[in-house]
Design an enzyme around this catalytic site. Sequence first.
Site, PDB file in Angstrom:
ATOM      1  N   HIS A   1      63.804  59.585 -59.865  1.00 35.84           N
ATOM      2  CA  HIS A   1      63.786  60.965 -59.358  1.00 35.84           C
ATOM      3  C   HIS A   1      64.693  61.106 -58.130  1.00 35.84           C
ATOM      4  O   HIS A   1      65.434  62.078 -57.992  1.00 35.84           O
ATOM      5  CB  HIS A   1      62.356  61.376 -58.973  1.00 35.84           C
ATOM      6  CG  HIS A   1      61.392  61.407 -60.121  1.00 35.84           C
ATOM      7  ND1 HIS A   1      60.150  60.814 -60.063  1.00 35.84           N
ATOM      8  CD2 HIS A   1      61.487  61.941 -61.360  1.00 35.84           C
ATOM      9  CE1 HIS A   1      59.512  61.008 -61.212  1.00 35.84           C
ATOM     10  NE2 HIS A   1      60.305  61.677 -62.014  1.00 35.84           N
TER      11      HIS A   1
ATOM     12  N   LYS B   1      45.647  69.163 -65.939  1.00 33.89           N
ATOM     13  CA  LYS B   1      46.127  67.785 -66.030  1.00 33.89           C
ATOM     14  C   LYS B   1      45.649  67.009 -64.805  1.00 33.89           C
ATOM     15  O   LYS B   1      46.006  67.347 -63.679  1.00 33.89           O
ATOM     16  CB  LYS B   1      47.670  67.819 -66.044  1.00 33.89           C
ATOM     17  CG  LYS B   1      48.301  66.876 -67.064  1.00 33.89           C
ATOM     18  CD  LYS B   1      49.759  67.256 -67.203  1.00 33.89           C
ATOM     19  CE  LYS B   1      50.707  66.140 -67.418  1.00 33.89           C
ATOM     20  NZ  LYS B   1      52.091  66.588 -67.326  1.00 33.89           N
TER      21      LYS B   1
ATOM     22  N   ARG C   1      66.853  60.557 -69.786  1.00 36.01           N
ATOM     23  CA  ARG C   1      66.919  59.105 -69.955  1.00 36.01           C
ATOM     24  C   ARG C   1      67.268  58.696 -71.378  1.00 36.01           C
ATOM     25  O   ARG C   1      67.917  57.707 -71.609  1.00 36.01           O
ATOM     26  CB  ARG C   1      65.558  58.472 -69.594  1.00 36.01           C
ATOM     27  CG  ARG C   1      65.318  58.389 -68.115  1.00 36.01           C
ATOM     28  CD  ARG C   1      63.855  58.125 -67.834  1.00 36.01           C
ATOM     29  NE  ARG C   1      63.038  59.247 -68.273  1.00 36.01           N
ATOM     30  CZ  ARG C   1      61.749  59.351 -68.050  1.00 36.01           C
ATOM     31  NH1 ARG C   1      61.109  58.394 -67.432  1.00 36.01           N
ATOM     32  NH2 ARG C   1      61.071  60.404 -68.452  1.00 36.01           N
TER      33      ARG C   1
ATOM     34  N   SER D   1      57.167  57.300 -64.592  1.00 39.34           N
ATOM     35  CA  SER D   1      55.941  57.438 -63.799  1.00 39.34           C
ATOM     36  C   SER D   1      54.747  56.869 -64.550  1.00 39.34           C
ATOM     37  O   SER D   1      53.873  56.245 -63.944  1.00 39.34           O
ATOM     38  CB  SER D   1      55.686  58.915 -63.480  1.00 39.34           C
ATOM     39  OG  SER D   1      56.728  59.436 -62.696  1.00 39.34           O
TER      40      SER D   1
HETATM   41  P1  ADP Z   1      57.469  66.085 -66.177  1.00 41.60           P
HETATM   42  O1  ADP Z   1      55.987  65.868 -66.163  1.00 41.60           O
HETATM   43  O2  ADP Z   1      57.858  67.512 -65.979  1.00 41.60           O
HETATM   44  O3  ADP Z   1      58.223  65.432 -67.311  1.00 41.60           O
HETATM   45  P2  ADP Z   1      58.329  63.943 -64.421  1.00 41.60           P
HETATM   46  O4  ADP Z   1      57.826  63.824 -63.028  1.00 41.60           O
HETATM   47  O5  ADP Z   1      57.886  62.923 -65.395  1.00 41.60           O
HETATM   48  O6  ADP Z   1      57.960  65.416 -64.836  1.00 41.60           O
HETATM   49  O7  ADP Z   1      59.924  63.977 -64.427  1.00 41.60           O
HETATM   50  C1  ADP Z   1      60.658  64.979 -63.775  1.00 41.60           C
HETATM   51  C2  ADP Z   1      62.109  64.908 -64.233  1.00 41.60           C
HETATM   52  O8  ADP Z   1      62.695  63.676 -63.844  1.00 41.60           O
HETATM   53  C3  ADP Z   1      62.287  64.989 -65.750  1.00 41.60           C
HETATM   54  O9  ADP Z   1      63.471  65.722 -66.020  1.00 41.60           O
HETATM   55  C4  ADP Z   1      62.465  63.549 -66.160  1.00 41.60           C
HETATM   56  O10 ADP Z   1      63.221  63.436 -67.358  1.00 41.60           O
HETATM   57  C5  ADP Z   1      63.252  63.018 -64.971  1.00 41.60           C
HETATM   58  N1  ADP Z   1      63.108  61.579 -64.801  1.00 41.60           N
HETATM   59  C6  ADP Z   1      61.992  60.837 -64.775  1.00 41.60           C
HETATM   60  N2  ADP Z   1      62.254  59.521 -64.598  1.00 41.60           N
HETATM   61  C7  ADP Z   1      63.613  59.427 -64.508  1.00 41.60           C
HETATM   62  C8  ADP Z   1      64.532  58.328 -64.353  1.00 41.60           C
HETATM   63  N3  ADP Z   1      64.113  57.064 -64.255  1.00 41.60           N
HETATM   64  N4  ADP Z   1      65.846  58.620 -64.308  1.00 41.60           N
HETATM   65  C9  ADP Z   1      66.278  59.896 -64.428  1.00 41.60           C
HETATM   66  N5  ADP Z   1      65.477  60.966 -64.595  1.00 41.60           N
HETATM   67  C10 ADP Z   1      64.157  60.741 -64.628  1.00 41.60           C
END
Ligand code: ADP
Length: 164
Positions: free
Chosen positions: A18, A42, A91, A129
């Site tokens: 992130h 959630k 990703r 995450s």
């Molecule tokens: P959500 O629950 O909305 O998917 P996340 O917190 O999981 O939210 O992710 C937020 C954003 O960050 C999403 O666009 C996700 O694809 C991106 N993201 C998560 N992990 C990575 C990573 N390792 N590299 C690049 N982008 C990421």
Amino acid sequence: MKRIALFPGSFDPFTKGHEDIILRGLRLFDEVVVGIGNNSSKQRYFPLDVMKELIEKTFEKEENVRVITYNDLTARIAREIGAKFLLRGLRNTTDFEYENGIAQVNRFVYEEIETVFLITSPNLAPISSSIIRDLHRYGQGVDDFLPYSLSELNKLRELKNSGL
Ligand code: ADP
């Protein structure tokens, strides 16, 4: 006019993946607003207020990053804060399938919004995450994946709780 991007997500927890998207986003936008979605249906693993504080701390020297929490449609929040762009990371193809759908819906809610996707940096692609939550749940240290230290936070909390 200021180019503002909203970077929405659950950030449960916020990872180096992130952080990378935000740092690269800052080259495209004047301001990146990190929006932690507070979806009440959630159940979170890391409390919202703690995560907000940790993200703020991560970007304390970066005046063009701020953090908000919200409980509404993402596109509506973007309109409210004057953001014409949503920032998201990609990703793999699974991310793409999911993102494709929500990007269409977001434009349905707010016609002017454009979602900008950044392809993940290869070394950060395996970070998610949900995997970090699983590792943490079973006592595995996860600081290597985070731009802040969770173990330090735990130590501080223990000190606080012990009244020292
Ligand atoms: P959500 O629950 O909305 O998917 P996340 O917190 O999981 O939210 O992710 C937020 C954003 O960050 C999403 O666009 C996700 O694809 C991106 N993201 C998560 N992990 C990575 C990573 N390792 N590299 C690049 N982008 C990421």
